[in-house]
Design a protein around this motif. Structure first.
Motif, PDB file in Angstrom:
ATOM      1  N   ARG A 130      38.563 -30.153  77.236  1.00  0.00           N
ATOM      2  CA  ARG A 130      37.328 -29.817  76.505  1.00  0.00           C
ATOM      3  C   ARG A 130      37.267 -30.591  75.193  1.00  0.00           C
ATOM      4  O   ARG A 130      36.212 -31.155  74.847  1.00  0.00           O
ATOM      5  N   ASN A 131      38.373 -30.642  74.470  1.00  0.00           N
ATOM      6  CA  ASN A 131      38.385 -31.352  73.188  1.00  0.00           C
ATOM      7  C   ASN A 131      38.200 -32.858  73.345  1.00  0.00           C
ATOM      8  O   ASN A 131      37.696 -33.525  72.445  1.00  0.00           O
ATOM      9  N   GLY A 133      36.277 -34.170  75.544  1.00  0.00           N
ATOM     10  CA  GLY A 133      34.918 -34.421  76.033  1.00  0.00           C
ATOM     11  C   GLY A 133      34.836 -34.796  77.495  1.00  0.00           C
ATOM     12  O   GLY A 133      33.890 -35.489  77.914  1.00  0.00           O
ATOM     13  N   ASP A 135      34.330 -34.366  81.654  1.00  0.00           N
ATOM     14  CA  ASP A 135      33.359 -33.655  82.501  1.00  0.00           C
ATOM     15  C   ASP A 135      33.993 -32.478  83.217  1.00  0.00           C
ATOM     16  O   ASP A 135      33.294 -31.600  83.727  1.00  0.00           O
ATOM     17  N   ALA A 151      36.313 -21.655  77.851  1.00  0.00           N
ATOM     18  CA  ALA A 151      34.867 -21.847  77.926  1.00  0.00           C
ATOM     19  C   ALA A 151      34.494 -23.325  77.799  1.00  0.00           C
ATOM     20  O   ALA A 151      35.234 -24.124  77.218  1.00  0.00           O
ATOM     21  N   ASP A 152      33.343 -23.670  78.356  1.00  0.00           N
ATOM     22  CA  ASP A 152      32.711 -24.982  78.164  1.00  0.00           C
ATOM     23  C   ASP A 152      33.468 -26.133  78.799  1.00  0.00           C
ATOM     24  O   ASP A 152      33.345 -27.271  78.348  1.00  0.00           O
ATOM     25  N   ILE A 153      34.236 -25.899  79.846  1.00  0.00           N
ATOM     26  CA  ILE A 153      34.877 -26.985  80.589  1.00  0.00           C
ATOM     27  C   ILE A 153      34.997 -26.559  82.061  1.00  0.00           C
ATOM     28  O   ILE A 153      35.651 -25.568  82.361  1.00  0.00           O
ATOM     29  N   PRO A 154      34.348 -27.268  82.995  1.00  0.00           N
ATOM     30  CA  PRO A 154      34.496 -26.927  84.415  1.00  0.00           C
ATOM     31  C   PRO A 154      35.922 -27.199  84.893  1.00  0.00           C
ATOM     32  O   PRO A 154      36.487 -28.263  84.617  1.00  0.00           O
ATOM     33  N   ARG A 178      35.596 -19.659  88.599  1.00  0.00           N
ATOM     34  CA  ARG A 178      34.786 -18.778  87.762  1.00  0.00           C
ATOM     35  C   ARG A 178      35.688 -17.794  87.027  1.00  0.00           C
ATOM     36  O   ARG A 178      36.537 -17.129  87.636  1.00  0.00           O
TER      37      ARG A 178
END
Length: 513
Positions: A130-131, A133, A135, A151-154, A178
């Motif tokens: 995540r840090n 950037g 995908d 959060a914020d990273i598939p 999930r």
């Protein structure tokens, strides 16, 4: 042909970026050459990767292939690079498209069949992705279930090398893991936990434990064998407030980096940790360290309870390493492989006997310990360490009537309600600061929230002089007083709150019965 795959390595509990560079078609014997400061487990990946490629239906390079793990100064350990190395070889040999590779962070161990295995530090690697950037991140399925909480990273779970290659090549789609389906967020089923209602008698001790948990205070229990010290300590997690998701992620991140799985199979749930190391534990086992520094019991108990039973039986040098973590809430470890800082915000609960043989005579059983033996036994615990323990409480031996009673004590759920309410007051009070409980108050906050009128100030001064207390003990008394006032829903500290806090300095008064 050159291919680059993005991966990561662990330093303590932090993920650091690592690039897996694969170059094929070189002149020389057809073999794999691995460089970039790998340890033995990483070097062995060459044989695992070769077998996994063949058993997954891919071609093995017929030329000399060099694999570099960059940066070269960072020591690489474990089988975490199997999957990125295998995918790098496929990309370098034109068996896999390369344009999508750098968009993902990839990590995982491979079996000889090409199936993936769980790895340590999935949560830290997801935070790294995540840090950076990215995908998304590709991880073995069980590791992905843990990493999905970030959060914020598939997070894409892959079960095999072939599945990972097909996904990156665009031939199949994989649904991201999930967080709501993760087994790591399951609560313990009702009725499976121990409960405070099982405790017989010991009302004064139960009260001290409630105060300690309500304010996050360190606690020392002194009593003869069979008085219930360990039994009560093991039930402390049942009255602690449930961790927030942020706190739980910190817990899970440390345990993941240490290779400890927290899920339904291990009997661990969405709750605070309770660690109870044996008294033979080494300094490194308690503090953390090793050739490549990792977390010890202090950090594994972060946001939870560290229980030290038979406190004087621990080596003195081992106990002394607790002093800095108890004060700062973190531990710094320096080794030749690097320097790391690990979180260690714990509630310390310790238990001990009053004498070496456990008895003082007050239990109807004469002690056979001589005064010199008793003094040596007590002196194993240093004054500076005792200063960092807010509450000292005595647990007298239980009477036969107390043991035979059928009456149940107060349930953990009822005690927890009062504690949660008191903690809520503290969270509101310290909003916007680093403190989350009274035990973590700074000197400035103590002056602001623990003000005493002149009569109470004089009372505390007299106690300090009579008991020869240190300045640190002075602050501890004020913090405990504030917690007692919070449990009583009092805006200011009253005389009875202060007197109760003063009595919780048993060892300062040298009262061992």
């Amino acid at each position: 042909m050159l291919a680059v795959v993005q991966s990561g390595a662990l330093s303590g509990i932090d993920g650091l970026p690592v690039q897996v560079e694969v170059n094929t078609g070189e002149v020389g014997d057809p073999k794999l050459v691995l460089v970039g400061l790998p340890d033995a487990a990483v070097k062995e990946s060459q044989d695992r990767v070769t077998s996994a490629l063949a058993n997954s239906g891919f071609d093995i390079p017929r030329t000399r292939t060099t694999i570099n793990l960059a940066p070269g100064h960072l020591r690489k350990e474990g089988p975490i690079f199997d999957l990125p190395i295998a995918l790098g070889i496929l990309s370098a040999t034109s068996q896999l498209r390369t344009d999508i590779m750098e968009r993902f962070l990839i990590a995982g161990e491979l079996r000889l069949s090409g199936r993936t295995c769980p790895i340590r530090g999935g949560l830290s690697l997801a935070i790294l992705a995540r840090n950076e950037g990215k995908d998304g991140i590709l991880l073995p399925r069980k590791t992905a279930q843990e990493a999905a909480l970030v959060a914020d990273i598939p997070v894409y779970p892959v079960d095999s090398l072939e599945q990972a290659a097909s996904f990156l090549d665009g031939r199949i789609q994989i649904e991201p893991a999930r967080p709501e389906q993760s087994p790591f967020t399951q609560r313990r089923p009702t009725g499976e936990s121990v409960d405070f209602s099982e405790i017989k008698g010991q009302q004064a001790l139960r009260r001290a434990v409630e105060i300690a948990v309500a304010g996050g205070h360190n606690l020392l229990i002194i009593g003869p064998p069979g008085s219930g010290k360990s039994m009560i300590a093991k039930r402390i997690p049942t009255i602690m407030p449930e961790p927030t998701l942020e706190e739980y992620l910190e817990i899970l991140r440390i345990h993941s980096a240490a290779g400890i799985t927290r899920n339904e199979n291990s009997g661990q749930w969405f709750e605070r940790p309770f660690r109870s190391p044996h008294h033979t534990i080494s300094d490194v086992g308690l503090l953390g360290g090793g050739s490549i520094p990792g977390p010890g019991e202090i950090s594994l108990a972060h946001n939870g309870v560290l229980f030290l039973d038979e406190l004087p039986e621990f080596r003195r040098s081992t106990l002394e390493v607790l002093r800095q973590p108890l004060e700062d809430g973190q531990v710094t470890i320096s080794r030749s492989a690097g320097k790391i800082t690990l979180p260690s915000s714990i509630m310390l609960v310790a238990a001990m006997n009053p004498t070496p043989d456990g008895y003082t005579g007050a239990e109807g059983r004469e002690s056979r310990s001589t005064p010199a033996q008793i003094q040596r036994y007590r002196s194993k615990i240093s004054g500076p360490l005792l200063d960092r323990i807010d509450i000292h409480v005595e647990a007298p031996a239980l009477s036969i009537d107390e043991l035979r009673t059928e009456k149940e004590g107060e349930k953990s759920a009822t005690i927890r309600e009062r504690i949660v309410e008191a903690r809520g007051l503290q969270l509101d009070r310290f909003q916007g600061t680093r403190a989350t409980a009274n035990a973590l108050m700074s000197h400035r906050q103590i002056r602001e929230y623990c003000r005493l009128d002149k009569s109470l100030g004089d009372l505390l001064q007299n106690a300090m002089e009579e008991l020869s207390l240190s300045a640190r003990a002075y602050d501890r008394i004020l913090k405990v007083s504030r917690t007692i006032a919070d449990l009583a829903k009092s805006e200011k500290i009253e005389g009875n709150h202060l007197l109760e806090a003063i009595q919780y300095r048993s060892l300062d008064r040298n009262l061992f019965y």
